[in-house]
Design an enzyme around this catalytic site. Sequence first.
Site, PDB file in Angstrom:
ATOM      1  CG  PHE A  43      19.904  13.252   8.000  1.00  0.00           C
ATOM      2  CD1 PHE A  43      19.079  14.295   8.416  1.00  0.00           C
ATOM      3  CD2 PHE A  43      19.448  12.422   6.970  1.00  0.00           C
ATOM      4  CE1 PHE A  43      17.841  14.501   7.829  1.00  0.00           C
ATOM      5  CE2 PHE A  43      18.205  12.621   6.384  1.00  0.00           C
ATOM      6  CZ  PHE A  43      17.420  13.673   6.810  1.00  0.00           C
TER       7      PHE A  43
ATOM      8  CB  ALA B  17      14.943  10.890   6.418  1.00  0.00           C
TER       9      ALA B  17
ATOM     10  CG  ASN C  25       8.783   9.727   5.032  1.00  0.00           C
ATOM     11  OD1 ASN C  25       8.800  10.546   5.946  1.00  0.00           O
ATOM     12  ND2 ASN C  25       9.476   9.903   3.926  1.00  0.00           N
TER      13      ASN C  25
ATOM     14  CG  HIS D 294      -6.910  -0.010  -8.577  1.00  0.00           C
ATOM     15  ND1 HIS D 294      -6.491  -0.623  -9.735  1.00  0.00           N
ATOM     16  CD2 HIS D 294      -7.168  -1.007  -7.699  1.00  0.00           C
ATOM     17  CE1 HIS D 294      -6.515  -1.934  -9.575  1.00  0.00           C
ATOM     18  NE2 HIS D 294      -6.916  -2.193  -8.349  1.00  0.00           N
TER      19      HIS D 294
ATOM     20  CG  HIS E  15      -3.033   2.164 -10.760  1.00  0.00           C
ATOM     21  ND1 HIS E  15      -3.555   3.345 -11.179  1.00  0.00           N
ATOM     22  CD2 HIS E  15      -4.009   1.239 -10.936  1.00  0.00           C
ATOM     23  CE1 HIS E  15      -4.802   3.150 -11.616  1.00  0.00           C
ATOM     24  NE2 HIS E  15      -5.089   1.884 -11.481  1.00  0.00           N
TER      25      HIS E  15
ATOM     26  CG  ASP F 184      -6.321  -1.671 -13.498  1.00  0.00           C
ATOM     27  OD1 ASP F 184      -5.979  -1.017 -12.497  1.00  0.00           O
ATOM     28  OD2 ASP F 184      -7.296  -1.377 -14.214  1.00  0.00           O
TER      29      ASP F 184
ATOM     30  CG  HIS G 275      -8.946  -3.986 -10.948  1.00  0.00           C
ATOM     31  ND1 HIS G 275      -9.489  -3.645  -9.737  1.00  0.00           N
ATOM     32  CD2 HIS G 275      -9.005  -2.844 -11.708  1.00  0.00           C
ATOM     33  CE1 HIS G 275      -9.857  -2.377  -9.742  1.00  0.00           C
ATOM     34  NE2 HIS G 275      -9.590  -1.873 -10.927  1.00  0.00           N
TER      35      HIS G 275
ATOM     36  CG  HIS H 142     -11.101  -2.166 -16.247  1.00  0.00           C
ATOM     37  ND1 HIS H 142     -11.404  -0.908 -16.706  1.00  0.00           N
ATOM     38  CD2 HIS H 142     -10.040  -2.008 -15.411  1.00  0.00           C
ATOM     39  CE1 HIS H 142     -10.572  -0.033 -16.165  1.00  0.00           C
ATOM     40  NE2 HIS H 142      -9.735  -0.670 -15.382  1.00  0.00           N
TER      41      HIS H 142
HETATM   42 ZN   LIG Z   1      -6.766   0.508 -11.783  1.00  0.00          ZN
END
Ligand SMILES: [Zn+2]
Length: 263
Positions: free
Chosen positions: A66, A68, A70, A77, A81, A83, A87, A213
């Site tokens: 077998f 597998a 992907n 983002h 996740h 930053d 960013h 941010h």
């Molecule tokens: Zn972000």
Amino acid sequence: MKMLTTFALIIAAAATLTERQAVDLSRQTMIDLSHAYGPSTVFWPTSPMHFTLERLAFGKSEGGYFYAANTFCMPEHGGTHLDAPLHFAESGRPADQVPLEQLIAPALVIDITARASADRDYRATTEDVLQFEKTNGKIARGTILLLRTGWSRYWPDAKAYLGDDAPGDASKLSFPSYGADAAKLLVEQRGVAALGIDTASIDYGRSTDFQVHRIVAANNVPGFENLTNLDRLPPRGAMVIALPMKIEGGSGGPLRAVALVRR
Ligand SMILES: [Zn+2]
């Protein structure tokens, strides 16, 4: 006799120190702070694409075993996740250069669930931080600060989670987060290692100038967004390990964050 006592005291002190420094996993509960990436992963409404997984192989190979594999693709983002400071700051650190000391550290959790439930545009204030410190002591330098709003209960219902799910339009978002003054206090005065949150952004949904941010990025402090299970963490005492994908020059990236909580 006196020397013996001193010797015993030194041994006892050393034992305490070792106990404090050693991470005994048999005494820790491990808590997953990340959502899985899949078809229902929440992305910003203006995101050009979502998480995609394409099958390369799945089934019996020519060799009879077998196999597998992907291929996946996603914007940096989305979902749980990082930053990276880059960013929102041109000279800020990219994802691969955020020091491990800012990703693995003791964590404190400020709970604004009640206020956020009453006002989904709530922004944590300096008063919230000072109130937290009254009960839990002053926030130490190098702490990972997590803001708990209770918002992950809406995940992955994008409309409930973001306040609006109109594709391509981020002008009507509504969810709680940090206020700029609280972020300034935490980053500039307390010297936190990172700011994390269980909503889509360290700025509240209505923000158009992304002050939080910009404050964290200017100080080379990373952000962790779309965290989950913050309700399972104590206000103090957890250890967080938040390791992002190490994307060279990245402005952020998928993040696997876990917490260790002493049983
Ligand atoms: Zn972000």
